[in-house]
Scaffold this motif. Sequence first.
Motif, PDB file in Angstrom:
ATOM      1  N   MET A   1       0.540  -1.455  -0.143  1.00 17.87           N
ATOM      2  CA  MET A   1      -0.210  -0.219   0.189  1.00 17.87           C
ATOM      3  C   MET A   1       0.712   1.701  -0.162  1.00 17.87           C
ATOM      4  SD  MET A   1      -2.870   1.575   2.703  1.00 17.87           S
ATOM      5  CE  MET A   1      -3.908  -0.300   2.418  1.00 17.87           C
ATOM      6  N   LEU A   2       0.219   2.292  -0.931  1.00 18.38           N
ATOM      7  CA  LEU A   2       1.174   3.389  -0.855  1.00 18.38           C
ATOM      8  C   LEU A   2       0.537   4.282  -0.524  1.00 18.38           C
ATOM      9  CD1 LEU A   2       2.562   2.576  -4.435  1.00 18.38           C
ATOM     10  CD2 LEU A   2       4.053   2.771  -2.424  1.00 18.38           C
ATOM     11  N   VAL A   3       1.352   5.585  -0.230  1.00 17.47           N
ATOM     12  CA  VAL A   3       0.589   7.166   0.747  1.00 17.47           C
ATOM     13  C   VAL A   3       1.246   7.556  -0.190  1.00 17.47           C
ATOM     14  CG1 VAL A   3      -0.401   8.243   2.603  1.00 17.47           C
ATOM     15  CG2 VAL A   3       0.288   5.855   2.591  1.00 17.47           C
ATOM     16  N   LEU A   4       0.287   8.730  -0.872  1.00 21.18           N
ATOM     17  CA  LEU A   4       0.868  10.478  -1.219  1.00 21.18           C
ATOM     18  C   LEU A   4      -0.005  11.028  -0.610  1.00 21.18           C
ATOM     19  CD1 LEU A   4       1.526  11.838  -4.240  1.00 21.18           C
ATOM     20  CD2 LEU A   4      -0.697  11.990  -4.543  1.00 21.18           C
ATOM     21  N   TYR A   5       1.436  11.431  -0.353  1.00 19.51           N
ATOM     22  CA  TYR A   5       1.466  13.144   1.123  1.00 19.51           C
ATOM     23  C   TYR A   5       1.298  14.442   0.131  1.00 19.51           C
ATOM     24  CZ  TYR A   5       0.653  15.664   5.418  1.00 19.51           C
ATOM     25  OH  TYR A   5       0.689  15.941   6.320  1.00 19.51           O
ATOM     26  N   GLU A   6       1.062  15.474   0.505  1.00 21.85           N
ATOM     27  CA  GLU A   6       0.985  16.672  -0.219  1.00 21.85           C
ATOM     28  C   GLU A   6       1.520  17.435   1.051  1.00 21.85           C
ATOM     29  OE1 GLU A   6      -2.662  16.009  -0.142  1.00 21.85           O
ATOM     30  OE2 GLU A   6      -2.558  14.751  -1.736  1.00 21.85           O
ATOM     31  N   THR A   7       3.081  18.288   1.200  1.00 22.57           N
ATOM     32  CA  THR A   7       3.285  19.203   1.861  1.00 22.57           C
ATOM     33  C   THR A   7       3.192  20.344   1.105  1.00 22.57           C
ATOM     34  OG1 THR A   7       5.652  18.180   0.633  1.00 22.57           O
ATOM     35  CG2 THR A   7       4.152  17.481   2.963  1.00 22.57           C
ATOM     36  N   ALA A   8       4.154  21.753   1.375  1.00 23.29           N
ATOM     37  CA  ALA A   8       4.849  22.358   1.221  1.00 23.29           C
ATOM     38  C   ALA A   8       5.577  22.592   0.060  1.00 23.29           C
ATOM     39  CB  ALA A   8       4.858  23.719   1.975  1.00 23.29           C
ATOM     40  N   ALA A   9       6.920  21.958   0.043  1.00 23.33           N
ATOM     41  CA  ALA A   9       8.201  21.575  -0.459  1.00 23.33           C
ATOM     42  C   ALA A   9       7.680  20.804  -1.703  1.00 23.33           C
ATOM     43  CB  ALA A   9       8.976  20.999   0.624  1.00 23.33           C
ATOM     44  N   GLY A  10       7.188  19.950  -1.842  1.00 24.40           N
ATOM     45  CA  GLY A  10       6.588  18.667  -2.817  1.00 24.40           C
ATOM     46  C   GLY A  10       5.779  17.959  -2.110  1.00 24.40           C
ATOM     47  N   PHE A  11       5.853  16.433  -3.650  1.00 28.05           N
ATOM     48  CA  PHE A  11       4.898  15.654  -3.035  1.00 28.05           C
ATOM     49  C   PHE A  11       5.700  14.683  -2.182  1.00 28.05           C
ATOM     50  CE2 PHE A  11       2.072  18.018  -6.340  1.00 28.05           C
ATOM     51  CZ  PHE A  11       1.155  17.528  -5.654  1.00 28.05           C
ATOM     52  N   ALA A  12       4.677  13.756  -1.410  1.00 25.57           N
ATOM     53  CA  ALA A  12       5.760  12.715  -1.097  1.00 25.57           C
ATOM     54  C   ALA A  12       4.904  11.162  -0.923  1.00 25.57           C
ATOM     55  CB  ALA A  12       6.200  13.059   0.159  1.00 25.57           C
ATOM     56  N   LEU A  13       6.148  10.206  -1.403  1.00 27.06           N
ATOM     57  CA  LEU A  13       5.504   8.756  -2.155  1.00 27.06           C
ATOM     58  C   LEU A  13       5.913   7.597  -0.177  1.00 27.06           C
ATOM     59  CD1 LEU A  13       3.279   7.621  -3.133  1.00 27.06           C
ATOM     60  CD2 LEU A  13       4.477   6.430  -4.427  1.00 27.06           C
ATOM     61  N   PHE A  14       5.007   8.009   0.466  1.00 30.01           N
ATOM     62  CA  PHE A  14       5.382   6.822   1.410  1.00 30.01           C
ATOM     63  C   PHE A  14       4.737   4.958   1.070  1.00 30.01           C
ATOM     64  CE2 PHE A  14       5.250  10.845   2.990  1.00 30.01           C
ATOM     65  CZ  PHE A  14       6.191  11.313   4.640  1.00 30.01           C
ATOM     66  N   LYS A  15       5.266   4.716   1.546  1.00 28.81           N
ATOM     67  CA  LYS A  15       5.142   3.101   1.702  1.00 28.81           C
ATOM     68  C   LYS A  15       4.525   2.503   2.834  1.00 28.81           C
ATOM     69  CE  LYS A  15       6.146  -1.623  -1.201  1.00 28.81           C
ATOM     70  NZ  LYS A  15       5.483  -1.596  -1.369  1.00 28.81           N
ATOM     71  N   VAL A  16       3.653   1.463   3.127  1.00 27.56           N
ATOM     72  CA  VAL A  16       3.166   1.000   4.431  1.00 27.56           C
ATOM     73  C   VAL A  16       3.882   0.016   4.120  1.00 27.56           C
ATOM     74  CG1 VAL A  16       1.012   0.188   5.411  1.00 27.56           C
ATOM     75  CG2 VAL A  16       0.882   2.034   3.972  1.00 27.56           C
ATOM     76  N   LEU A  17       4.331  -1.067   5.521  1.00 26.27           N
ATOM     77  CA  LEU A  17       5.572  -1.835   5.780  1.00 26.27           C
ATOM     78  C   LEU A  17       4.989  -3.014   6.555  1.00 26.27           C
ATOM     79  CD1 LEU A  17       8.412  -0.041   7.175  1.00 26.27           C
ATOM     80  CD2 LEU A  17       8.467  -0.849   4.401  1.00 26.27           C
ATOM     81  N   ASP A  18       3.778  -2.679   7.172  1.00 25.60           N
ATOM     82  CA  ASP A  18       3.394  -3.256   7.637  1.00 25.60           C
ATOM     83  C   ASP A  18       1.700  -3.192   7.647  1.00 25.60           C
ATOM     84  OD1 ASP A  18       1.643  -5.617   9.096  1.00 25.60           O
ATOM     85  OD2 ASP A  18       2.931  -5.092  10.765  1.00 25.60           O
ATOM     86  N   GLU A  19       0.898  -3.925   7.078  1.00 30.51           N
ATOM     87  CA  GLU A  19      -0.554  -3.760   6.967  1.00 30.51           C
ATOM     88  C   GLU A  19      -1.001  -3.957   7.565  1.00 30.51           C
ATOM     89  OE1 GLU A  19      -1.985  -3.996   2.466  1.00 30.51           O
ATOM     90  OE2 GLU A  19       0.222  -2.809   1.559  1.00 30.51           O
ATOM     91  N   GLY A  20      -0.772  -5.197   7.799  1.00 31.10           N
ATOM     92  CA  GLY A  20      -1.764  -6.263   8.566  1.00 31.10           C
ATOM     93  C   GLY A  20      -2.041  -5.152  10.589  1.00 31.10           C
TER      94      GLY A  20
END
Length: 534
Positions: A1-20
Amino acid sequence: MLVLYETAAGFALFKVLDEGKLKKSENIYKEFSTAEKANQLIKLKHFHKFENTVEALSAATAIVENKVSKSLKTFFNDTIGAKEFAKEKLVVYEPKLGGAITKKFGIKIHDDTAISKELYRGIREQLGSLLNQTLKTDDLKLMELGLSHSLSRYKLKFSPDKIDTMIIQAISLLDDLDKELNTYAMRVKEWYGWHFPELGKLVVDNLAYSKLIILVGMRTGFSESDLSSILPEEIEHEVKQAAEISMGTEISELDLSNIRALCDQIVSITSYRTQLYEYLKNRMIAIAPNLTTLVGEMVGARLISHAGSLMTLAKYPASTIQILGAEKALFRALKTKNNTPKYGLIYHASLVGQASPKIKGKIARLTATKTAISARVDALGEGETPEVGITGRAKIENRLRMLEGRFVAKAAKVEKKKLNNSNGASTQKFAMKETSTYNSAADTTIKPSEEKKAEPEANGEESSSKKRKLDSSEEQETVTKKEKKEKKEKKDKKEKKEKKEKKEDKEGKEDKEVKKEKKEKKEKKEKKEKKEKK
C-alpha cells in the motif's frame, strides 16, 4: 500500500511496511505515538521537490479544486512509473482527487476513508522525522508559511466576490465627498455673504467662488486684482462693479483667514474628488466593461454597490435590476394598492434620460434586460472586450428612435385632423341670407277693456301650466315616498320575523330541557316507590 502526501515543499510517496496494523482504524494512532514506531510502519519511497513558489501555488490550487496538476503528472510518470502502481493501491486524502487520478493513470485507490484519515493524521504528526533525510523541519515551516500567504493572495485576487469591493468603497466615498462639499460650500457662502452678498448670485460655481476668496480676500481688492484665470470677462466686469457698490458689512483679517482655510479645504476636496472619479472610471472599465458602456460608470458602480457585488447583481433578474434602489416606493405601492414604480437607480442612465416621459418605462425595462445580460457576461465571462454592451446600447437606441418616431407620427396625425376640421369649417361656401325688415302694417291696437280681459286669460293659462308642473312633481315625490315606506316596512317585517324565530328557538330549547328534567324526576320517583314497596 502506498500513501500520497502533499506538503508545501513537494509531493511525498510513502510505503506502508506492515498492512496488518492498519486493519483497525481505532488503533492506528498508537503506531504514530513515537518517531521510531512511525518509521517502522511507514517509509519514504519518493519525494518530488517544487522548484519555486509558483509551482507550489499551482499544485496547491489544483488540489483544492480536485484536479491533477502538471507537477503531479511528472511525479507519477517520470519518477514512479506504471509498474509500481499496478501491484499496489494508493491512499489519497481527498476522494475526488483520487477519482481524477484513476481517470488519468488507471491507478487503484484505497476506499476506506477512516483508515486514510488516520494515516494522514499520523504522518502530519511525525512528518519531521519521516522527512529528516530530505528536509529540515524549520525549512518546511517557512515553506508552509510562504505558500499559505501566496495562496490567500491568489484567492483574494481572483475571487469574483472580492474584485468589486474597490468599486463599492470608491462610489460610497464619492457620495460622501459630494455631501461634504455641498455643506462646506453652503457654509462659505453664508459666512462670506455677510461681507460680499452680491458675489453668491454672480458666481454660482462653488470651486470658482472659493478660489476667488483665496485669491482676493476683501471685497475692496476685487477692483485691483486680475480674475481672468478664474472667471470669464463678462462675469469679471460684473463682479468688480458689484464690489464697488456692495451693501455687505466689514470683517476683520482673522475672520478672513478662517474663511480662506475653509476655502482651501473645498479646493483640496474637489481636486481629490476628480482624481477619485478617474480611478473609479478606470476600475469600472477593467472589471465591468460591458456594464460601463451600457449604463455608464456611475450608474454601474451604484448598481454593484446596492447589490453587494458584481456576482449578486449578475444573479438578479431584469425586473429586480429595473426597480433596484426604489424598494421603499415599491412596498408602499403594494401596501396602498397603487401603481408600482417603473425605475430605480437605472433612471439616471443616459439612455433612460434621453427618452420622453411616455416612453421612459419601456426604455427602462429594455435597459434593465440588457444590464442583466452585460452584468452576467462581466461576472462569469472570460473576455475583457465590451462587445455585448455596445450591441445592447445600439439596440436600445434603435428602439428609442422607433418609439419616438411613432409618437411623433401620432402627434402629427392629430394635428392634421385638427387643421382639416378647422379648415373645413372656415372654407364653407358663402350663402346669401335675406334680412327680415320690420312690417309696420302688421301692428294692431288693443282697447283697454280688451287688454284687461286678455291679461287674466293669459294669467290663467300660466297658472294652469304651473299647477300641472307642481302636480306632476308632487306625484313623483309621493311615489318615491311610498317606495321608501314600503322598503322600510319590508325591512321591519324581516327583522321582526328573525327576532320571533330566534325567540321561538330559544323557548323550544328551554321547553325541551324542562321536559327532560321533569321526565328524569318522574323516573327517579317511580324507582324510589318501587324500592320502598319491595
